[in-house]
Motif scaffolding. Structure first.
Motif, short mmCIF file in Angstrom:
data_model
loop_
_atom_site.label_atom_id
_atom_site.label_comp_id
_atom_site.label_asym_id
_atom_site.label_seq_id
_atom_site.Cartn_x
_atom_site.Cartn_y
_atom_site.Cartn_z
N TYR A 267 36.30 12.77 50.92
CA TYR A 267 35.18 11.81 51.21
C TYR A 267 34.42 11.51 50.09
O TYR A 267 34.20 10.22 49.58
CB TYR A 267 34.35 11.97 52.57
CG TYR A 267 33.20 11.17 52.84
CD1 TYR A 267 33.35 9.78 53.31
CD2 TYR A 267 31.76 11.66 52.41
CE1 TYR A 267 32.24 9.06 53.19
CE2 TYR A 267 30.86 10.91 52.56
CZ TYR A 267 30.90 9.44 53.05
OH TYR A 267 29.85 8.72 53.28
N LEU B 273 36.92 5.23 59.19
CA LEU B 273 36.90 6.26 58.17
C LEU B 273 36.66 7.82 58.87
O LEU B 273 37.78 8.58 58.42
CB LEU B 273 35.86 6.04 57.26
CG LEU B 273 35.98 6.85 56.06
CD1 LEU B 273 37.28 7.15 55.55
CD2 LEU B 273 34.78 6.57 55.13
N SER C 120 36.09 8.14 48.93
CA SER C 120 35.65 7.42 49.76
C SER C 120 34.37 6.96 49.05
O SER C 120 33.99 5.69 49.10
CB SER C 120 35.39 7.79 51.21
OG SER C 120 36.37 8.16 51.74
#
Length: 322
Positions: free
Chosen positions: A56, A22, A60
């Protein structure tokens, strides 16, 4: 040690740091695959890292609750330590981040003061974290015109497009320390207009607030309105806004049947980025005001507002220093 994060093959655990794949993807997407001019200074690189951090947190972490939410500084350190192109500068990360923070406060900010049709209320937004309110606004991008930045930021934070209502000559501008803040006055917006932020986890609430309620609670607490709202970045603009209103007649006269309290038009649901519509019960080293006025007719509201701006700037300075 290679600097890579070690991961167990077991099931994901809560508050896990992002895996190397990631981090590599974020570095590639936001730092490497950008125009060369954006890679020429640490300030520009840190802006790219900040974009990666937003992605993020907004995508994410939201899609994988086991991932740990990180501050920008924590995320910056993690990315520098785990991305090959940034690793050579890890030893200087503290200085780089400090310089970036200093640089950010010099980037000009623009936004809008949105008034309703009676000029009795304005739209204020509350940040995702904290409890302070402000006019919708944000930092300019490189080579971006002031009014275009204001249109973009207002759209991002409220979902409302002011492009057809914004007059480039109607604005209030102030300078706080080294940062210029310009707010365009967008007046005559219907109070049943729909508002909802387009960005995630930036705005927690949008409300029509009565201008009379933005008056300071007392001379000692200039940065709080009489209803207790925190108004560090609102209060300095109120005197100039009052002057503008006194010279511009509202399209609709004030009505006695309107609610006397602020009206929340959008609020993030607890623990999510959804929305709901409810009725709410409700130092700068230098500050220079520059307001363009064009009409001489007296306004109908907000006429009795008075206060000394000096204590406001001291309150803001204290807030920024804390």
């Amino acid at each position: 040690m290679s600097g890579r994060l070690n991961r167990s093959s077991s099931a994901p655990y809560k508050n896990a740091l992002p895996p190397q794949e990631l981090l590599d993807d974020l570095c590639s997407r936001f730092v490497l695959n950008v125009p060369k001019e954006d890679q020429q200074s640490f300030e520009r690189i840190l802006f790219l890292v900040e974009y990666a951090h937003w992605f993020y947190e907004d995508n994410s972490v939201e899609n994988n609750p086991s991932l740990k939410s990180l501050t920008l500084k924590e995320f910056t350190s993690l990315l520098f330590n785990n991305c090959e192109v940034l690793k050579p500068y890890v030893a200087h990360i503290d200085d780089i981040f400090k310089d970036f923070t200093s640089y950010k406060v010099r980037v000009p900010v623009t936004g809008a003061i949105i008034l309703d049709e009676t000029y009795e209320r304005c739209i204020l937004v509350k940040g995702w974290k904290g409890s302070s309110w402000s006019f919708p606004r944000g930092k300019k991008n490189k080579d971006e015109e002031d009014h275009k930045c204001a249109i973009r930021e207002v759209l991002e934070e409220t979902g409302f497009d002011v492009s057809k209502l914004l007059n480039k000559d109607d604005y209030i501008e102030m300078v706080f320390g080294q940062q210029r803040v310009r707010l365009y006055i967008v007046a005559g917006v219907k109070d049943d207009t729909s508002f909802a932020p387009l960005t995630k986890k930036e705005i927690s609430e949008i409300a029509w607030q009565r201008l009379d309620d933005l008056q300071p609670a007392n001379e000692d607490v200039i940065s709080r309105g009489i209803t207790g709202l925190k108004l560090y970045m609102v209060a300095p603009f109120l005197t100039s806004l009052k002057s503008w209103i006194s010279l511009h007649p509202p399209p609709i006269a004030p009505r006695s049947d309107r609610p006397m309290k602020g009206i929340t038009v959008w609020k993030a649901k607890s623990g999510s980025t959804g929305s709901s519509s409810t009725t709410a019960e409700n130092q700068p080293n230098k500050a220079v005001a520059d307001i363009n006025l064009s009409d001489s007719r007296p306004g109908r509201s907000f006429r009795n507002f008075r206060f000394d701006t000096g204590p406001i700037f001291q309150s803001i300075d204290a807030a920024f220093s804390s």
